[in-house]
Design an enzyme around this catalytic site. Structure first.
Site, short mmCIF file in Angstrom:
data_model
loop_
_atom_site.label_atom_id
_atom_site.label_comp_id
_atom_site.label_asym_id
_atom_site.label_seq_id
_atom_site.Cartn_x
_atom_site.Cartn_y
_atom_site.Cartn_z
N LYS A 43 0.82 -1.21 0.00
CA LYS A 43 0.00 0.00 0.00
C LYS A 43 0.85 1.26 0.00
O LYS A 43 0.31 2.36 0.03
CB LYS A 43 -0.89 0.02 1.25
CG LYS A 43 -1.77 -1.20 1.42
CD LYS A 43 -3.04 -1.05 0.63
CE LYS A 43 -4.02 -2.15 0.96
NZ LYS A 43 -5.11 -2.21 -0.02
N ASN A 71 -2.60 -6.57 -5.71
CA ASN A 71 -3.69 -5.99 -4.93
C ASN A 71 -4.05 -4.61 -5.48
O ASN A 71 -3.17 -3.74 -5.59
CB ASN A 71 -3.27 -5.88 -3.46
CG ASN A 71 -4.41 -5.40 -2.58
OD1 ASN A 71 -4.74 -4.22 -2.58
ND2 ASN A 71 -5.01 -6.31 -1.88
N ASP A 91 -11.88 -0.48 -3.86
CA ASP A 91 -10.98 -0.34 -5.02
C ASP A 91 -11.79 -0.16 -6.30
O ASP A 91 -13.00 0.00 -6.26
CB ASP A 91 -10.08 -1.58 -5.12
CG ASP A 91 -9.22 -1.78 -3.88
OD1 ASP A 91 -9.01 -0.78 -3.14
OD2 ASP A 91 -8.77 -2.90 -3.65
N THR A 136 -6.62 -9.38 13.25
CA THR A 136 -5.21 -9.56 12.96
C THR A 136 -4.49 -8.22 12.91
O THR A 136 -5.03 -7.26 12.36
CB THR A 136 -5.02 -10.31 11.62
OG1 THR A 136 -3.65 -10.28 11.24
CG2 THR A 136 -5.86 -9.69 10.51
N CYS A 446 -25.82 -30.33 34.20
CA CYS A 446 -24.36 -30.16 34.16
C CYS A 446 -23.64 -31.50 34.28
O CYS A 446 -22.67 -31.77 33.58
CB CYS A 446 -23.89 -29.25 35.29
SG CYS A 446 -24.70 -27.64 35.28
N1 3NM Z 1 -7.30 -8.84 4.11
P1 3NM Z 1 -2.69 -12.31 8.44
S1 3NM Z 1 -7.40 -9.62 6.51
C1 3NM Z 1 -4.89 -8.62 3.64
O1 3NM Z 1 -10.31 -9.33 5.88
C2 3NM Z 1 -6.00 -8.96 4.52
O2 3NM Z 1 -10.06 -8.85 3.80
C3 3NM Z 1 -8.14 -9.16 5.06
O3 3NM Z 1 -3.13 -11.15 7.48
C4 3NM Z 1 -9.62 -9.11 4.91
O4 3NM Z 1 -2.70 -13.56 7.62
C5 3NM Z 1 -5.87 -9.38 5.83
O5 3NM Z 1 -1.31 -11.93 8.86
C6 3NM Z 1 -4.61 -9.61 6.58
O6 3NM Z 1 -3.65 -12.33 9.58
C7 3NM Z 1 -4.36 -11.07 6.87
MG MG Z 2 -7.68 -2.97 -1.31
#
Ligand code: 3NM
Ligand code: MG
Length: 520
Positions: A43, A71, A91, A136, A446
């Site tokens: 990016k 991307n 996008d 993440t 339970c």
């Molecule tokens: N897109 P990692 S999450 C690039 O939700 C990307 O669309 C996402 O990274 C979405 O595998 C993400 O390190 C990052 O968790 C994923």
């Molecule tokens: Mg994008």
């Protein structure tokens, strides 16, 4: 080009993940390790630099005959002559990208909801990136965290809309510790994912080649908890009410093995039933341990027993302990019973259900009508407190709900009540056993969970039969206890019930009953 989406690598150029290493070299190693498709996601670099990196990566992917996508940047994809693009919701639009790149380009779209997924699939996307599965640090601005259950929902809706042809991967927080489970749990009965997409699990790994190879081999094997063995056939007419003698039609082998091996039955349960649950486990032959400490769950899971998570007195700290334990048992294939006590009663509890069901695989869910409705996500399921309350459903409705939930979760579901309904998604039984005194003492639900978990510990994957045996042992013991002349009410019932549980086990073992098929 027939694209293999199994292990989809998305790149990253932040310092935290690259740590000074060269991206092209990392991707080269990852591709050698078995990555099946690569996306350049950057990016921040200037256009000229992007084109330079794209060309360098393309050399690497071409040498292994796998596609490279860019991307967002259609212009960079064209300039570098790569295989396609991946576009997000903010996008360039799909139709324009297709017009520019042509029909042979691979175009993928990020989708976060059923709506977005349908629009992209109808618009001719080759594949969808579904997420964000788990929060993440790699993508801080995710719109929503949908978990494996959210992914599964999108998959089944795509199928329902005749859009099942579109390929799909999921993304967000996927790594070696959860990839296999996420693929298993996200699969709807009608449509599965075609792969997983990862960033940090490979780009951030010390050894990207090994990380890729490990991920690939875990993707291509079954998770440890999916070791479903052929279940013995059970021939009974519904509805069923078993007599004590009928227990001979069930595998006494479970009880025998339970008593011979005394497997660990690990209870993470509420404060009300600790003592009673431990006694019940002992009576049926298991070794109970009452530990709410998630930090010791990995050690306990290795001992080969089973886990009960009973959220009767759930707290935020308790929840993170449950999650830790759930993952530890999943990792070794140890059976897990989940008792979502009071599931619909409060926001905390609804969230706990969601967190646990997305955070791990549960072998058997057991609850009353209101709890099972909440777990199934039936709209309008409202509960007063943790007791079951009057039923609003016919037996047929219950059977349908329980069966659908078991099919969806790929596990076994038990809805308790005057009549219990048990299903593994294929077979659904109504069990008319038990006694009203079970409703007059605390913790009977339970400790049924504890009993089932004890049997599952020796089930060798025959979850349904082991659970059925457990339920019948428990309920027939209750009937026998209630019939004793010295039992006058719930107070005298409790010790008599423990005796009968123990006697059932002893009697079954001494008679050495075997499985008998009733042929019609
Ligand atoms: N897109 P990692 S999450 C690039 O939700 C990307 O669309 C996402 O990274 C979405 O595998 C993400 O390190 C990052 O968790 C994923
Ligand atoms: Mg994008």
């Amino acid at each position: 080009m027939k694209v293999n989406y199994s292990l989809y690598l998305v790149t990253d150029n932040t310092d935290a993940i690259l740590r000074g290493r060269d991206l092209v070299q990392i991707v080269k190693e990852a591709v050698e390790g078995g990555v099946t498709i690569v996306q350049l996601r950057d990016k921040t670099s200037e256009t000229a630099e992007l084109i330079r990196i794209a060309k360098a990566l393309h050399k690497v992917t071409k040498a292994h005959d796998i596609p490279l996508l860019i991307n967002d940047r259609v212009d960079v994809a064209l300039a570098a002559g790569v295989d396609g693009v991946h576009i997000g919701q903010d996008d360039i639009d799909l139709a324009s990208a297709r017009k520019i790149l042509g029909k042979d380009a691979i175009i993928g779209v990020t989708a976060n909801s059923v709506e977005e997924a349908k629009i992209a699939a109808e618009g001719g996307a080759d594949y969808l990136g579904l997420g964000t599965v788990y929060a993440t640090p790699t993508k801080q601005n995710s719109k929503s965290i949908i978990g494996p259950s959210g992914v599964r929902h999108i998959l089944s809706e795509l199928h329902a809309a005749n859009l099942g042809h579109v390929q799909t991967v999921c993304i967000g927080g996927i790594n070696a510790s959860n990839a296999q489970r996420v693929l298993y749990q996200a699969a709807s009965p009608v449509k599965s994912l075609d792969g997983i997409a990862v960033v940090s699990a490979i780009i951030g790994a010390e050894d990207p080649k090994k990380a890729s190879a490990d991920l690939l081999s875990s993707i291509h094997s079954s998770p440890p908890f999916a070791h479903a063995q052929e279940e013995p056939p059970i021939y009974f007419d519904h509805p069923m009410r078993f007599e004590y003698g009928d227990l001979q039609f069930l595998l006494s082998d479970y009880l025998k093995e339970l008593n011979e091996t005394a497997p660990l039955c690990h209870n993470m349960t509420n404060q009300v039933v600790q003592n009673f649950a431990a006694n019940v486990a002992l009576c049926v032959g298991a070794s109970p341990i009452m530990s709410g400490n998630g930090l010791e769950a990995a050690d306990l899971a290795k001992l080969g027993g089973s886990l009960v998570i009973n959220m009767g007195t759930v707290t935020p700290e308790g929840l993170s302990n449950y999650l830790q334990a759930l993952r530890a048992y999943n990792a070794v294939g140890g059976p897990v019973v989940f008792d979502p006590v009071g599931a619909g009663a409060t926001e905390q509890r609804r969230n706990a259900v969601k967190t646990l069901m997305n955070g791990g695989y549960i072998d058997l869910i057991k609850g009353n009508e209101g709890e099972i409705k909440t777990v199934a996500g039936v709209a309008g399921a409202q509960q007063r407190g943790v007791d079951s309350g009057p039923s609003a459903m016919t037996l047929e409705d219950k059977a349908e709900l329980v069966q659908q939930l078991a099919k969806r979760e790929r596990n076994v579901v038990l809805m308790t009540g005057t009549v219990d309904v048990l299903s593994d998604g294929e077979r659904t039984f109504a069990i008319h056993n038990g006694h009203e005194f079970l409703g007059k003492i605390t913790g009977s639900g339970c400790t049924l969970g504890t009993t089932i978990a004890s049997f599952l510990a020796v089930s060798r994957g025959q979850k349904f039969s082991a659970a059925l045996t457990a339920i019948l042992t428990y309920e027939i013991a209750a009937e026998r206890a209630a019939e004793r002349p010295d039992v006058k009410g719930p107070g005298t019932f409790v010790p008599a019930f423990l005796d009968e549980l123990w006697l059932c086990a002893q009697e079954m073992i001494s008679r050495n009953w075997k499985w008998v098929e009733r042929a019609k």
